[in-house]
Motif scaffolding. Structure first.
Motif, PDB file in Angstrom:
ATOM      1  N   MET A   1      79.722  15.960  52.252  1.00  0.00           N
ATOM      2  CA  MET A   1      78.233  16.370  52.124  1.00  0.00           C
ATOM      3  C   MET A   1      77.471  14.933  51.670  1.00  0.00           C
ATOM      4  SD  MET A   1      76.698  18.852  48.925  1.00  0.00           S
ATOM      5  CE  MET A   1      78.319  19.359  48.502  1.00  0.00           C
ATOM      6  N   TYR A   2      76.515  14.991  52.119  1.00  0.00           N
ATOM      7  CA  TYR A   2      75.522  13.928  51.696  1.00  0.00           C
ATOM      8  C   TYR A   2      74.183  14.173  51.092  1.00  0.00           C
ATOM      9  CZ  TYR A   2      78.763  11.597  54.505  1.00  0.00           C
ATOM     10  OH  TYR A   2      80.320  11.053  55.161  1.00  0.00           O
ATOM     11  N   ALA A   3      73.737  13.208  50.074  1.00  0.00           N
ATOM     12  CA  ALA A   3      72.390  13.612  49.481  1.00  0.00           C
ATOM     13  C   ALA A   3      71.443  12.525  49.840  1.00  0.00           C
ATOM     14  CB  ALA A   3      72.577  13.589  47.668  1.00  0.00           C
ATOM     15  N   ALA A   4      70.150  12.949  50.123  1.00  0.00           N
ATOM     16  CA  ALA A   4      68.931  12.141  50.216  1.00  0.00           C
ATOM     17  C   ALA A   4      68.130  12.231  49.047  1.00  0.00           C
ATOM     18  CB  ALA A   4      68.100  12.345  51.575  1.00  0.00           C
ATOM     19  N   ILE A   5      67.733  11.266  48.106  1.00  0.00           N
ATOM     20  CA  ILE A   5      67.228  11.282  47.271  1.00  0.00           C
ATOM     21  C   ILE A   5      65.815  10.563  47.043  1.00  0.00           C
ATOM     22  CG2 ILE A   5      67.276  11.009  44.464  1.00  0.00           C
ATOM     23  CD1 ILE A   5      70.382  11.262  44.764  1.00  0.00           C
ATOM     24  N   ARG A   6      64.944  11.269  46.703  1.00  0.00           N
ATOM     25  CA  ARG A   6      63.410  10.275  46.749  1.00  0.00           C
ATOM     26  C   ARG A   6      63.053  10.580  45.315  1.00  0.00           C
ATOM     27  NH1 ARG A   6      65.398  13.293  50.473  1.00  0.00           N
ATOM     28  NH2 ARG A   6      63.819  14.895  50.199  1.00  0.00           N
ATOM     29  N   GLN A   7      62.458   9.444  44.624  1.00  0.00           N
ATOM     30  CA  GLN A   7      61.669   9.352  43.422  1.00  0.00           C
ATOM     31  C   GLN A   7      60.520   8.899  43.334  1.00  0.00           C
ATOM     32  OE1 GLN A   7      64.429   8.410  39.971  1.00  0.00           O
ATOM     33  NE2 GLN A   7      62.960   7.537  38.982  1.00  0.00           N
ATOM     34  N   GLY A   8      59.430   9.329  42.802  1.00  0.00           N
ATOM     35  CA  GLY A   8      58.476   8.943  42.395  1.00  0.00           C
ATOM     36  C   GLY A   8      57.652   9.243  40.985  1.00  0.00           C
ATOM     37  N   LYS A   9      56.631   8.819  40.489  1.00  0.00           N
ATOM     38  CA  LYS A   9      55.874   9.085  39.382  1.00  0.00           C
ATOM     39  C   LYS A   9      54.653   9.652  39.643  1.00  0.00           C
ATOM     40  CE  LYS A   9      55.805   8.184  34.843  1.00  0.00           C
ATOM     41  NZ  LYS A   9      56.722   8.071  33.682  1.00  0.00           N
ATOM     42  N   ALA A  10      54.326  10.864  39.124  1.00  0.00           N
ATOM     43  CA  ALA A  10      53.163  11.633  39.316  1.00  0.00           C
ATOM     44  C   ALA A  10      52.084  11.310  38.362  1.00  0.00           C
ATOM     45  CB  ALA A  10      53.474  13.172  39.137  1.00  0.00           C
ATOM     46  N   LYS A  11      50.852  11.308  38.942  1.00  0.00           N
ATOM     47  CA  LYS A  11      49.683  11.316  37.857  1.00  0.00           C
ATOM     48  C   LYS A  11      49.681  12.473  36.953  1.00  0.00           C
ATOM     49  CE  LYS A  11      46.792   8.464  40.718  1.00  0.00           C
ATOM     50  NZ  LYS A  11      45.816   8.468  41.677  1.00  0.00           N
ATOM     51  N   ALA A  12      49.497  12.315  35.864  1.00  0.00           N
ATOM     52  CA  ALA A  12      49.471  13.473  34.623  1.00  0.00           C
ATOM     53  C   ALA A  12      48.946  14.690  35.104  1.00  0.00           C
ATOM     54  CB  ALA A  12      49.047  12.839  33.204  1.00  0.00           C
ATOM     55  N   GLY A  13      49.166  15.922  34.922  1.00  0.00           N
ATOM     56  CA  GLY A  13      48.684  17.076  35.167  1.00  0.00           C
ATOM     57  C   GLY A  13      48.685  17.391  36.847  1.00  0.00           C
ATOM     58  N   GLN A  14      49.277  17.035  37.619  1.00  0.00           N
ATOM     59  CA  GLN A  14      49.291  17.263  38.883  1.00  0.00           C
ATOM     60  C   GLN A  14      50.621  18.120  39.377  1.00  0.00           C
ATOM     61  OE1 GLN A  14      47.239  16.241  41.380  1.00  0.00           O
ATOM     62  NE2 GLN A  14      45.861  15.527  39.227  1.00  0.00           N
ATOM     63  N   VAL A  15      51.395  18.714  38.584  1.00  0.00           N
ATOM     64  CA  VAL A  15      52.449  19.590  38.823  1.00  0.00           C
ATOM     65  C   VAL A  15      52.229  20.552  39.753  1.00  0.00           C
ATOM     66  CG1 VAL A  15      52.582  20.664  36.689  1.00  0.00           C
ATOM     67  CG2 VAL A  15      54.888  20.270  37.855  1.00  0.00           C
ATOM     68  N   GLU A  16      51.312  21.222  39.694  1.00  0.00           N
ATOM     69  CA  GLU A  16      51.104  22.407  40.382  1.00  0.00           C
ATOM     70  C   GLU A  16      50.533  22.178  41.842  1.00  0.00           C
ATOM     71  OE1 GLU A  16      49.313  22.203  37.291  1.00  0.00           O
ATOM     72  OE2 GLU A  16      50.844  23.775  35.987  1.00  0.00           O
ATOM     73  N   GLU A  17      49.778  21.035  41.920  1.00  0.00           N
ATOM     74  CA  GLU A  17      49.333  20.647  43.279  1.00  0.00           C
ATOM     75  C   GLU A  17      50.518  20.014  44.124  1.00  0.00           C
ATOM     76  OE1 GLU A  17      46.867  19.941  46.483  1.00  0.00           O
ATOM     77  OE2 GLU A  17      47.005  21.393  44.850  1.00  0.00           O
ATOM     78  N   LEU A  18      51.398  19.139  43.243  1.00  0.00           N
ATOM     79  CA  LEU A  18      52.572  18.791  43.996  1.00  0.00           C
ATOM     80  C   LEU A  18      53.414  19.757  44.421  1.00  0.00           C
ATOM     81  CD1 LEU A  18      53.700  15.586  41.591  1.00  0.00           C
ATOM     82  CD2 LEU A  18      53.228  15.546  43.790  1.00  0.00           C
TER      83      LEU A  18
ATOM     84  N   ILE B   1      66.801   6.762  48.325  1.00  0.00           N
ATOM     85  CA  ILE B   1      68.386   6.485  48.509  1.00  0.00           C
ATOM     86  C   ILE B   1      69.087   7.780  49.256  1.00  0.00           C
ATOM     87  CG2 ILE B   1      68.445   4.868  46.483  1.00  0.00           C
ATOM     88  CD1 ILE B   1      70.258   6.812  45.124  1.00  0.00           C
ATOM     89  N   ALA B   2      70.312   7.331  49.803  1.00  0.00           N
ATOM     90  CA  ALA B   2      71.087   8.191  50.563  1.00  0.00           C
ATOM     91  C   ALA B   2      72.486   7.803  50.541  1.00  0.00           C
ATOM     92  CB  ALA B   2      70.762   8.522  52.014  1.00  0.00           C
ATOM     93  N   GLY B   3      73.389   8.798  50.410  1.00  0.00           N
ATOM     94  CA  GLY B   3      75.078   8.524  50.387  1.00  0.00           C
ATOM     95  C   GLY B   3      75.721   9.951  50.125  1.00  0.00           C
ATOM     96  N   PRO B   4      76.953   9.419  50.162  1.00  0.00           N
ATOM     97  CA  PRO B   4      77.836  10.618  49.972  1.00  0.00           C
ATOM     98  C   PRO B   4      78.008  11.196  48.708  1.00  0.00           C
ATOM     99  CG  PRO B   4      79.114   8.464  50.069  1.00  0.00           C
ATOM    100  CD  PRO B   4      77.722   8.143  50.365  1.00  0.00           C
ATOM    101  N   VAL B   5      78.005  12.466  48.615  1.00  0.00           N
ATOM    102  CA  VAL B   5      78.159  13.199  47.363  1.00  0.00           C
ATOM    103  C   VAL B   5      79.834  13.098  46.998  1.00  0.00           C
ATOM    104  CG1 VAL B   5      78.068  15.222  46.037  1.00  0.00           C
ATOM    105  CG2 VAL B   5      76.510  14.843  47.618  1.00  0.00           C
ATOM    106  N   ILE B   6      80.057  12.202  45.783  1.00  0.00           N
ATOM    107  CA  ILE B   6      81.489  12.287  45.606  1.00  0.00           C
ATOM    108  C   ILE B   6      81.945  13.076  44.580  1.00  0.00           C
ATOM    109  CG2 ILE B   6      81.406   9.647  46.209  1.00  0.00           C
ATOM    110  CD1 ILE B   6      81.419   8.944  43.301  1.00  0.00           C
ATOM    111  N   VAL B   7      81.049  13.832  43.819  1.00  0.00           N
ATOM    112  CA  VAL B   7      81.534  14.808  42.823  1.00  0.00           C
ATOM    113  C   VAL B   7      80.365  15.943  42.944  1.00  0.00           C
ATOM    114  CG1 VAL B   7      82.105  15.414  40.631  1.00  0.00           C
ATOM    115  CG2 VAL B   7      82.706  13.266  41.421  1.00  0.00           C
TER     116      VAL B   7
END
Length: 97
Positions: free
Chosen positions: A1-18, A87-93
């Motif tokens: 199994m492999y994981a692809a992980i993306r990360q960002g920082k939202a502007k405050a108050g944008q959770v519903e629109e995101l 980032i992407a890589g193997p899930v080791i656990v």
């Protein structure tokens, strides 16, 4: 199994629109990549957004990051404080009940 992980920082108050944009746009983009197994998005109290996609091969994970970063730039950039990282890589656990 492999994981692809993306990360960002939202502007405050944008959770519903995101969440709306991700459900309508990102899920179709990611789920059509070969080897797709699952998709999760975490929204932290400090407005950090982390998307985790699972694949049965590395190529799928890497391709999903490529597609997702392009989609994020087009569709989410106005809601974020800066560019997303990936980032992407193997899930080791892992475990399931």
């Amino acid at each position: 199994m492999y994981a692809a992980i993306r990360q960002g920082k939202a502007k405050a108050g944008q959770v519903e629109e995101l969440a709306r944009r991700i459900k309508e746009g990102a899920i179709p983009v990611i789920s059509e990549v070969e080897g797709f197994m699952g998709y999760y998005v975490v929204y932290a109290p400090d407005d950090t957004v982390v998307a985790i996609s699972l694949f049965n091969n590395y190529d799928g994970a890497a391709e999903s990051n490529k597609r997702a970063l392009a989609w994020i730039e087009r569709e989410l950039a106005p809601l974020l404080t800066g560019p997303a990282t990936a980032i992407a890589g193997p899930v080791i656990v892992h475990t399931l009940p």
